[in-house]
Design a protein around this motif. Structure first.
Motif, PDB file in Angstrom:
ATOM      1  N   UNK A 222      14.118   3.552  -0.892  1.00 53.06           N
ATOM      2  CA  UNK A 222      14.743   2.934  -2.073  1.00 53.06           C
ATOM      3  C   UNK A 222      14.024   3.326  -3.359  1.00 53.06           C
ATOM      4  N   UNK A 223      12.704   3.447  -3.303  1.00 54.80           N
ATOM      5  CA  UNK A 223      11.961   3.901  -4.482  1.00 54.80           C
ATOM      6  C   UNK A 223      12.317   5.344  -4.814  1.00 54.80           C
ATOM      7  N   UNK A 224      12.451   6.168  -3.776  1.00 55.50           N
ATOM      8  CA  UNK A 224      12.845   7.563  -3.996  1.00 55.50           C
ATOM      9  C   UNK A 224      14.238   7.629  -4.622  1.00 55.50           C
ATOM     10  N   UNK A 225      15.109   6.763  -4.175  1.00 55.00           N
ATOM     11  CA  UNK A 225      16.468   6.714  -4.714  1.00 55.00           C
ATOM     12  C   UNK A 225      16.452   6.371  -6.204  1.00 55.00           C
ATOM     13  N   UNK A 226      15.648   5.364  -6.561  1.00 52.48           N
ATOM     14  CA  UNK A 226      15.544   4.956  -7.967  1.00 52.48           C
ATOM     15  C   UNK A 226      14.949   6.067  -8.827  1.00 52.48           C
ATOM     16  N   UNK A 227      14.048   6.856  -8.234  1.00 49.20           N
ATOM     17  CA  UNK A 227      13.381   7.931  -8.985  1.00 49.20           C
ATOM     18  C   UNK A 227      14.181   9.232  -8.969  1.00 49.20           C
ATOM     19  N   UNK A 228      15.311   9.243  -8.269  1.00 50.28           N
ATOM     20  CA  UNK A 228      16.108  10.462  -8.190  1.00 50.28           C
ATOM     21  C   UNK A 228      15.487  11.521  -7.302  1.00 50.28           C
ATOM     22  N   UNK A 229      14.740  11.096  -6.293  1.00 49.23           N
ATOM     23  CA  UNK A 229      14.073  12.020  -5.379  1.00 49.23           C
ATOM     24  C   UNK A 229      14.734  11.967  -3.994  1.00 49.23           C
ATOM     25  N   UNK A 230      14.308  12.861  -3.119  1.00 49.26           N
ATOM     26  CA  UNK A 230      14.832  12.920  -1.752  1.00 49.26           C
ATOM     27  C   UNK A 230      13.879  12.225  -0.771  1.00 49.26           C
TER      28      UNK A 230
ATOM     29  N   UNK B 163       0.837  -1.199   0.000  1.00 53.98           N
ATOM     30  CA  UNK B 163       0.000   0.000   0.000  1.00 53.98           C
ATOM     31  C   UNK B 163       0.880   1.261   0.000  1.00 53.98           C
ATOM     32  N   UNK B 164       1.926   1.258   0.810  1.00 54.89           N
ATOM     33  CA  UNK B 164       2.838   2.402   0.872  1.00 54.89           C
ATOM     34  C   UNK B 164       3.495   2.651  -0.479  1.00 54.89           C
ATOM     35  N   UNK B 165       3.881   1.570  -1.149  1.00 51.31           N
ATOM     36  CA  UNK B 165       4.519   1.691  -2.457  1.00 51.31           C
ATOM     37  C   UNK B 165       3.561   2.286  -3.490  1.00 51.31           C
ATOM     38  N   UNK B 166       2.308   1.905  -3.415  1.00 50.50           N
ATOM     39  CA  UNK B 166       1.296   2.452  -4.323  1.00 50.50           C
ATOM     40  C   UNK B 166       1.123   3.964  -4.100  1.00 50.50           C
ATOM     41  N   UNK B 167       1.153   4.359  -2.827  1.00 52.29           N
ATOM     42  CA  UNK B 167       1.032   5.788  -2.513  1.00 52.29           C
ATOM     43  C   UNK B 167       2.244   6.555  -3.035  1.00 52.29           C
ATOM     44  N   UNK B 168       3.409   5.943  -2.949  1.00 53.15           N
ATOM     45  CA  UNK B 168       4.613   6.584  -3.491  1.00 53.15           C
ATOM     46  C   UNK B 168       4.456   6.832  -4.995  1.00 53.15           C
TER      47      UNK B 168
END
Length: 324
Positions: free
Chosen positions: A228-236, A199-204
């Motif tokens: 880790x998802x933020x890292x892959x997307x180039x976000x903070x 669920x958290x990943x979907x919200x991301x």
């Protein structure tokens, strides 16, 4: 007849010695001296955030106070708590930590039945003579984390992915973003669970599509996944509970850290010295159990110094920057 009197006399002496030893033992047990320590965990000790820090605290108690420790995972219902406490009691445990606020009400229901056990849990309002609630004042740590997010966002879109709406750090984070950057918009959504990573990943993904570039994943089991998802997307991202800078210095700007392990050891030492009282107690930056984590090189030194100054003023005055 004389022989019988001698035997009866010996029996009397042995009974008296046994009674004295028993009474002394009971007296010490009730006064606090740690015998053995137990911990109940709502989910897992391997979540690398809240549960893992609780386990580290238990290990520190074992090492520093030289006592046996036990833990049980996935304990969520009153029946499971009752069974676990009875098993701990049979092992001679006289200090039990419930590593969640859910244990307050459950411990209160059974505390009278175990007068020689002291129960400790986190972030709740239930208490008794042998029941203590240790509360983290997490509003301020959220505020300072929000200031960092407000400073570092380039899109003026900041996202909070939290476990529950009632978390004090969420309100603090929101206020901190708005204080630092009134032009920033804070998007907020809730998983309604500490460990629903899907669920958290979907919200991301949803927030990422809406141009959010700084994320605050305020949940136990899913914070690492979101970072880790933020890292892959180039976000903070802002880390949660643990110092998560190790997940990427160019991703994790800082972390809002609760030193749960330090608080475990503090409570255990107080209990061992007969000084742990039943009641509700709150801890903050001043107590050394809430801190900010290491800062990313991405954060300008001038801002880092400004934030550290604000934290020191908060320690001295109790006032956040938007209150002074």
């Amino acid at each position: 007849m004389q022989k019988l009197r001698k035997i009866l006399g010996l029996i009397y002496v042995f009974l008296l010695l046994f009674l004295l030893i028993t009474l002394t033992s009971c007296s010490n047990y009730g006064q606090g001296d740690i015998q053995k320590v137990g911990m109940l965990v709502e989910n897992s000790i391997n979540d690398q955030t809240w549960g893992n820090k609780g386990y580290k605290g238990l290990v520190e108690i074992k090492d520093e106070l030289n006592v046996d420790v036990y833990f049980k995972e996935d304990i969520k219902t009153q029946q499971e708590v009752n069974r676990a406490v009875e098993q701990f009691s049979a092992k001679g445990v006289n200090l039990i930590f419930g590593h969640s606020n859910i244990y307050g009400k459950m411990f209160e229901k059974i505390s009278d039945s175990y007068p020689n056990i002291h129960f400790v849990y986190f972030n709740g309002g239930y208490y008794a003579d042998n029941l203590t609630s240790l509360n983290f004042s997490s509003h301020a740590m959220g505020f300072f984390g929000g200031m960092v997010a407000g400073k570092m966002t380039k899109t003026n879109q900041v996202g909070i992915i939290a476990a529950y709406e009632w978390q004090p750090e969420i309100e603090g984070f929101y206020e901190g973003v708005n204080y630092q950057n009134p032009n920033a918009n804070v998007q907020m959504d809730f998983v309604n669970s500490w460990d629903n990573s899907k669920r958290a990943s979907e919200l991301f993904e949803k927030m990422n599509k809406q141009n959010v570039d700084v994320f605050y994943p305020a949940g136990d089991s899913f914070s690492i996944r979101i970072i880790n998802q933020a890292k892959e997307a180039g976000k903070y991202a802002i880390g949660f509970v643990s110092d998560q800078i190790g997940l990427g210095k160019s991703t994790v700007l800082t972390s809002t850290v609760q030193q749960v392990d330090n608080l475990y050891l503090l409570a255990a030492k107080q209990f061992n010295e007969g000084e742990l009282e039943g009641g509700v107690f709150t801890y903050d930056f001043n107590d050394g159990v809430i801190t900010m984590g290491e800062f990313s090189p991405e954060v300008p030194n001038s801002f880092k110094m400004k934030l550290e100054g604000a934290i020191e003023r908060y320690k001295e005055t109790g006032l956040l920057p938007n209150e002074s």
